[in-house]
Design a protein around this motif. Structure first.
Motif: not given
Length: 236
Positions: A194-205
């Motif tokens: 869940a934390d990694a998905m939030k980070e991806r939403d913040r700035k996509d990889f």
């Protein structure tokens, strides 16, 4: 309706490199819609380690017009005959998140009749080169979460240079998989995904990314000495 397949095989270095450099072409394989040929990797392993890149282990994710096309490929094509020596599962599409070009992913989704049914999850992405360090930082904890989760019966990653990455996992039940996604699993640090998905939403990889969920139809062959890897399916 199209059908998907996921193949794993161990072969020699020559064939492995040949298939990576010269993968099957859609216009030369009857019934093939699209395929990605990749090198298998161990989820969660150190970036610079022999287990990270398993050069002789080939992973193929493919979409076909029907199962007859898969049978013909495995019986008649040189690459297909080598894949037939390994393990594969055939899959019915259920739902997706995101988008990935070349695959013809249906727009409509299908719900599982039974939440306790086994489910297969595939992620595939094309990375932004400058985001790879961030992706590794956030991604490796998720890899370990999936790798060590008691509800997975098989999980691995794969890569195709320069920037295609993918994961494949088989889950005993859909509920256990969705619990993991939302951080509700009864395991250490369950919030990693869940934390990694939030980070991806913040700035996509990624340039493009999709998560696909499938109902397994059947499985064939053997992988690392194992059969009947998918619960409640008859191995063939």
């Amino acid at each position: 309706m199209s059908v998907f397949s996921y193949h794993l095989v161990k072969t020699n270095y020559f064939d492995a490199f040949k298939f990576l450099l010269f993968p099957p072409k859609q216009n030369k394989i009857p019934g093939l819609i699209h395929s990605e040929v990749m090198t298998a990797m161990t989820l969660g392993s150190p970036i610079f380690s022999p287990s990270r890149m398993l050069i002789r282990q080939v992973a193929v994710f493919a979409q076909w017009e029907n199962e007859e096309a898969i049978d013909h490929f495995l019986d008649e094509n040189h690459f297909g005959k080598i894949l037939a020596k390994g393990w594969h599962t055939r899959l019915t599409f259920m739902r997706k998140w995101g988008k990935f070009n070349k695959f013809e992913i249906p727009a409509e989704t299908t719900e599982f009749e039974n939440p306790d049914s086994p489910v297969v999850a595939v992620t595939i992405a094309r990375m932004k080169f400058l985001e790879i360090p961030r992706f590794i930082h956030w991604g490796r904890p998720v890899e370990k979460l999936v790798r060590d989760h008691p509800a997975t019966t098989l999980s691995l990653a794969s890569i195709k240079f320069p920037n295609t990455v993918s994961t494949f996992s088989i889950w005993k039940t859909q509920k256990e998989m969705t619990d993991m996604v939302h951080g509700h699993s009864k395991v250490p640090k369950p919030e990693r995904h869940a934390d990694a998905m939030k980070e991806r939403d913040r700035k996509d990889f990624h340039f493009e990314f999709t998560t696909l969920r499938f109902k397994p139809i059947s499985e064939f062959g053997e992988w690392n000495g194992r059969r009947n890897i998918i619960p409640d399916l008859k191995n063939q």
